[in-house]
Scaffold this motif. Structure first.
Motif, mmCIF file in Angstrom:
data_model
loop_
_atom_site.group_PDB
_atom_site.id
_atom_site.type_symbol
_atom_site.label_atom_id
_atom_site.label_comp_id
_atom_site.label_asym_id
_atom_site.label_seq_id
_atom_site.Cartn_x
_atom_site.Cartn_y
_atom_site.Cartn_z
ATOM 1 N N TYR A 5 -5.024 39.846 -12.660
ATOM 2 C CA TYR A 5 -5.654 38.565 -12.347
ATOM 3 C C TYR A 5 -7.154 38.629 -12.672
ATOM 4 O O TYR A 5 -7.709 37.720 -13.294
ATOM 5 C CB TYR A 5 -5.443 38.250 -10.856
ATOM 6 N N ASP A 6 -7.784 39.742 -12.241
ATOM 7 C CA ASP A 6 -9.224 39.917 -12.505
ATOM 8 C C ASP A 6 -9.514 39.919 -14.004
ATOM 9 O O ASP A 6 -10.462 39.275 -14.474
ATOM 10 C CB ASP A 6 -9.720 41.232 -11.902
ATOM 11 N N GLU A 8 -7.754 38.580 -16.434
ATOM 12 C CA GLU A 8 -7.552 37.242 -16.986
ATOM 13 C C GLU A 8 -8.713 36.324 -16.603
ATOM 14 O O GLU A 8 -9.200 35.528 -17.415
ATOM 15 C CB GLU A 8 -6.211 36.676 -16.489
ATOM 16 N N TYR A 9 -9.167 36.472 -15.343
ATOM 17 C CA TYR A 9 -10.290 35.660 -14.849
ATOM 18 C C TYR A 9 -11.534 35.917 -15.710
ATOM 19 O O TYR A 9 -12.193 34.984 -16.187
ATOM 20 C CB TYR A 9 -10.561 36.036 -13.386
ATOM 21 N N ARG A 10 -11.832 37.203 -15.924
ATOM 22 C CA ARG A 10 -13.021 37.584 -16.725
ATOM 23 C C ARG A 10 -12.859 37.125 -18.178
ATOM 24 O O ARG A 10 -13.808 36.682 -18.798
ATOM 25 C CB ARG A 10 -13.222 39.103 -16.696
ATOM 26 N N ARG A 12 -11.219 34.588 -19.369
ATOM 27 C CA ARG A 12 -11.454 33.135 -19.467
ATOM 28 C C ARG A 12 -12.935 32.813 -19.319
ATOM 29 O O ARG A 12 -13.474 31.956 -20.020
ATOM 30 C CB ARG A 12 -10.648 32.403 -18.396
ATOM 31 N N GLN A 13 -13.588 33.499 -18.377
ATOM 32 C CA GLN A 13 -15.025 33.258 -18.186
ATOM 33 C C GLN A 13 -15.797 33.601 -19.458
ATOM 34 O O GLN A 13 -16.669 32.857 -19.895
ATOM 35 C CB GLN A 13 -15.552 34.107 -17.031
ATOM 36 N N LEU B 12 -6.671 30.022 -11.628
ATOM 37 C CA LEU B 12 -7.639 30.572 -12.577
ATOM 38 C C LEU B 12 -8.528 29.453 -13.129
ATOM 39 O O LEU B 12 -8.121 28.298 -13.138
ATOM 40 C CB LEU B 12 -6.890 31.222 -13.742
ATOM 41 N N PRO B 13 -9.738 29.802 -13.596
ATOM 42 C CA PRO B 13 -10.563 28.756 -14.216
ATOM 43 C C PRO B 13 -9.903 28.254 -15.499
ATOM 44 O O PRO B 13 -9.217 29.016 -16.181
ATOM 45 C CB PRO B 13 -11.884 29.475 -14.527
#
Lengths: 41, 303
Positions: A5-6, A8-10, A12-13, B12-13
């Motif tokens: 999850y982390d 994927e989060y990073r 996308r950011q 998620l974003p």
């Protein structure tokens, strides 16, 4: 936190930051070009 | 209000591609093309950088309209097969991000148009965005089967804005182009709504085939085609264009009318078998592209 999850989060950011950066850079160039075109006009 | 089917906060974003999808890029293609044709058909030379800026502002303004439309209609989109995979109903984005994105694009495009091009083009751009969002999306779409008749004006503004960006004025030819797209919208959308009417009915959108029936819609398609044909051909006898546009418009409009007659006389009720309706819908898109292309070629040749 789930590492997947982390990650994927990073990811996308980072992708959004990169696109935003390109857009801002494009706007700087565009504003410069507009100022130049209006002065020539 | 969002329906329970629309998640309030996604895990998620949203990806940047989802923001791009909010701008309805496919709709934007026709907007950009007609605006560019309005700009190129104007009898004034505009600096290419300023011309590019004007078209960019119109494209971004159209994107803002699309994003605000999706923000407001997230609940409706979730109930339609055609739209349920959009970023908001699919839960890939929260509504507030879509709202902020749409407002930022809208304000940015109008301010840039006003500062870089001229006030008239900026005012028409602002009116077109507000018209699409407030008059069509918020007011008309869920209330009346005449939604796309009046709402069609929103899509008719681009050539007018393109012309105003180049000249700083509004004249008869861009007004006729406005009228042409305004009158083209009902046959175009009603042809589509005939073969996706169960989708609209499921979502509770009062499109004409849902409210007034299939045969009434078919008659209305033909009725609106007649004034549209007059608006399409009018620039030629009025001396605003030459024969290239005139002949192209006459031939294409004649074919459009034939397809509209085929729709009007059809008695098919099975959506999967509605070939004339699909043919008219597909041709109507090509019609506008070729007609505006012919206009630009004609004006360049005349110049």
């Amino acid at each position: 936190m789930n590492p997947d999850y982390d990650d994927e989060y990073r990811r996308r950011q980072r992708a959004r930051a990169k696109v935003t950066g390109w857009l801002l850079g494009g706007m700087v160039v565009l504003f410069f070009a507009i100022a130049w075109a209006r002065m020539m006009h | 209000m969002p329906s329970p089917a629309v998640p309030i906060t996604p895990a998620l974003p949203a990806e940047w591609r989802d923001f791009l999808a909010l701008t309805k890029p496919r709709v934007m293609t026709l907007v950009v093309f007609t605006a560019l044709c309005g700009l190129l058909a104007a009898p004034v030379h505009i600096n290419p950088i300023l011309g590019f800026t004007a078209i960019l502002c119109i494209a971004v303004g159209a994107g803002a309209s699309g994003a605000l439309n999706m923000w407001y209609e997230a609940d409706l989109d979730a109930r339609m097969k055609r739209t349920k995979n959009r970023p908001l109903p699919a839960g890939r984005m929260d509504r507030q991000s879509a709202l902020h994105f749409g407002v930022a694009l809208g304000v940015g495009s109008v301010v840039l148009m006003g500062l870089a091009i001229n006030l008239l083009a900026a005012v028409i751009l602002a009116v077109s965005i507000l018209f699409y969002v407030l008059v069509y999306t918020v007011w008309l779409k869920r209330r009346t089967p005449q939604n796309i008749v009046i709402g069609g004006a929103a899509g008719a503004f681009p050539p007018l804005i393109g012309w105003a960006a180049a000249t700083g004025r509004i004249e008869l030819l861009p007004l006729l182009l406005f009228l042409l797209i305004f009158l083209w919208t009902p046959p175009h959308f009603w042809a589509l709504s005939l073969f996706v009417r169960t989708d609209y009915a499921a979502a509770g959108v009062p499109m004409l085939p849902v409210v007034a029936g299939i045969q009434t819609t078919r008659r209305q398609v033909l009725i609106y085609t007649l004034p549209m044909a007059a608006a399409a051909v009018a620039p030629w006898p009025l001396g605003l264009t030459g024969a290239i546009y005139g002949v192209t418009a006459s031939l294409l409009t004649a074919w459009f009318a034939i397809l509209a007659v085929r729709v009007a006389v059809s008695r098919e009720t099975d959506q999967a078998l509605m070939k004339p309706e699909r043919a008219l819908f597909k041709f109507s898109i090509l019609y506008l592209f070729v007609l505006f292309g012919a206009l630009v070629i004609d004006r360049l040749v005349l110049a």
